[in-house]
Design a protein around this motif. Sequence first.
Motif, PDB file in Angstrom:
ATOM      1  N   UNK A 174       0.824  -1.295  -0.037  1.00  0.00           N
ATOM      2  CA  UNK A 174      -0.004  -0.142   0.090  1.00  0.00           C
ATOM      3  C   UNK A 174       1.027   1.164   0.137  1.00  0.00           C
ATOM      4  N   UNK A 175       1.821   1.372   0.808  1.00  0.00           N
ATOM      5  CA  UNK A 175       2.817   2.367   0.747  1.00  0.00           C
ATOM      6  C   UNK A 175       3.447   2.619  -0.515  1.00  0.00           C
ATOM      7  N   UNK A 176       3.847   1.563  -0.897  1.00  0.00           N
ATOM      8  CA  UNK A 176       4.611   1.587  -2.323  1.00  0.00           C
ATOM      9  C   UNK A 176       3.464   2.294  -3.607  1.00  0.00           C
ATOM     10  N   UNK A 177       2.199   1.745  -3.434  1.00  0.00           N
ATOM     11  CA  UNK A 177       1.333   2.296  -4.419  1.00  0.00           C
ATOM     12  C   UNK A 177       1.089   3.732  -4.213  1.00  0.00           C
ATOM     13  N   UNK A 178       1.007   4.118  -3.042  1.00  0.00           N
ATOM     14  CA  UNK A 178       0.402   5.604  -2.648  1.00  0.00           C
ATOM     15  C   UNK A 178       1.459   6.425  -3.177  1.00  0.00           C
ATOM     16  N   UNK A 179       2.967   6.265  -2.795  1.00  0.00           N
ATOM     17  CA  UNK A 179       3.938   7.074  -3.011  1.00  0.00           C
ATOM     18  C   UNK A 179       4.522   6.959  -4.383  1.00  0.00           C
ATOM     19  N   UNK A 180       3.747   7.710  -5.280  1.00  0.00           N
ATOM     20  CA  UNK A 180       4.026   7.313  -6.779  1.00  0.00           C
ATOM     21  C   UNK A 180       5.300   8.165  -7.308  1.00  0.00           C
ATOM     22  N   UNK A 181       5.930   9.133  -6.622  1.00  0.00           N
ATOM     23  CA  UNK A 181       7.076   9.939  -6.822  1.00  0.00           C
ATOM     24  C   UNK A 181       8.377   9.248  -6.068  1.00  0.00           C
ATOM     25  N   UNK A 182       8.002   8.282  -5.500  1.00  0.00           N
ATOM     26  CA  UNK A 182       9.336   7.680  -4.438  1.00  0.00           C
ATOM     27  C   UNK A 182       9.509   8.490  -3.410  1.00  0.00           C
ATOM     28  N   UNK A 183       8.196   9.137  -2.658  1.00  0.00           N
ATOM     29  CA  UNK A 183       8.429   9.689  -1.704  1.00  0.00           C
ATOM     30  C   UNK A 183       8.902   8.936  -0.385  1.00  0.00           C
ATOM     31  N   UNK A 184       8.469   7.845  -0.450  1.00  0.00           N
ATOM     32  CA  UNK A 184       9.017   6.854   0.747  1.00  0.00           C
ATOM     33  C   UNK A 184      10.449   6.076   0.541  1.00  0.00           C
ATOM     34  N   UNK A 185      10.948   6.678  -0.262  1.00  0.00           N
ATOM     35  CA  UNK A 185      12.383   5.810  -0.432  1.00  0.00           C
ATOM     36  C   UNK A 185      13.311   5.813   0.767  1.00  0.00           C
ATOM     37  N   UNK A 186      13.180   6.805   1.782  1.00  0.00           N
ATOM     38  CA  UNK A 186      14.071   6.407   2.908  1.00  0.00           C
ATOM     39  C   UNK A 186      13.426   5.399   3.659  1.00  0.00           C
ATOM     40  N   UNK A 187      12.214   5.337   3.900  1.00  0.00           N
ATOM     41  CA  UNK A 187      11.456   4.345   4.582  1.00  0.00           C
ATOM     42  C   UNK A 187      11.668   3.091   4.005  1.00  0.00           C
ATOM     43  N   UNK A 188      11.745   2.905   2.888  1.00  0.00           N
ATOM     44  CA  UNK A 188      12.151   1.511   2.308  1.00  0.00           C
ATOM     45  C   UNK A 188      13.546   1.203   2.266  1.00  0.00           C
ATOM     46  N   UNK A 189      14.275   2.479   2.370  1.00  0.00           N
ATOM     47  CA  UNK A 189      15.627   1.903   2.503  1.00  0.00           C
ATOM     48  C   UNK A 189      15.870   1.064   4.070  1.00  0.00           C
ATOM     49  N   UNK A 190      15.228   1.924   4.845  1.00  0.00           N
ATOM     50  CA  UNK A 190      15.371   1.534   6.218  1.00  0.00           C
ATOM     51  C   UNK A 190      14.725   0.106   6.560  1.00  0.00           C
ATOM     52  N   UNK A 191      13.505   0.023   5.899  1.00  0.00           N
ATOM     53  CA  UNK A 191      13.151  -1.315   5.872  1.00  0.00           C
ATOM     54  C   UNK A 191      13.903  -2.370   5.138  1.00  0.00           C
ATOM     55  N   UNK A 192      14.473  -2.436   4.050  1.00  0.00           N
ATOM     56  CA  UNK A 192      15.081  -3.287   3.367  1.00  0.00           C
ATOM     57  C   UNK A 192      16.363  -3.522   3.793  1.00  0.00           C
ATOM     58  N   UNK A 193      17.061  -2.397   4.515  1.00  0.00           N
ATOM     59  CA  UNK A 193      18.388  -2.598   4.990  1.00  0.00           C
ATOM     60  C   UNK A 193      18.424  -3.280   6.120  1.00  0.00           C
TER      61      UNK A 193
END
Length: 196
Positions: A174-193
């Motif tokens: 849902x977060x990926x789908x909502x943030x269409x301009x990659x606004x959540x990239x720092x969140x996903x870096x934290x999650x994936x790392x």
Amino acid sequence: MINLQEYLYKKIKNILDSWDLSDSYSVSFFIYSNECNEYKDYSNISEFNISKNDETFFKENYSGEDEGLYSEDRWNYAFLEMDEYDILDEETMEILFDWYKQEGIENIGYEDHDCYDEHMRYIGKGPVGYYELLEVVTEVAKQLIEEDYFLNRVGKRIPIIIQDYEFTWYVIEATKKANIHDEAKDFFTALNEGYM
């Protein structure tokens, strides 16, 4: 005919309009269900809250080696400032349950316990009513991002992080789908790392 997305969009936008977002680095849409959540004769129903997360609060309350851009303290809902607004008040809950009925969604709160794959990973979608609400909430978040609400309001892109307590597969999607301009990239870096 109930248009739940339009109703929630207007309600959420009115709340966001009242907030000072100039110091915010994210907005949280927290959607969660558990058996203690009850409404009329139903249990295991959803709660839905929104809150903002400000740089000043983060810097004043978290210090040390885990205070960086990708820290759990910065992104995990359990650590965030709990100045939240409950979206599902009595009126909205009535509208939600009327919408469930309109959409033919029955057995609200029921969860099939056969919801794990062969590796014991959760593959379910939460109790009945949860995922359906999550889809609408995601569309509301995406609409705000698409129309550049934050950029027009405070001159910067702010991610909307849709979350629960466990980072389930569906809130991540849902977060990926909502943030269409990659606004959540720092969140996903934290999650994936593995910081969270």
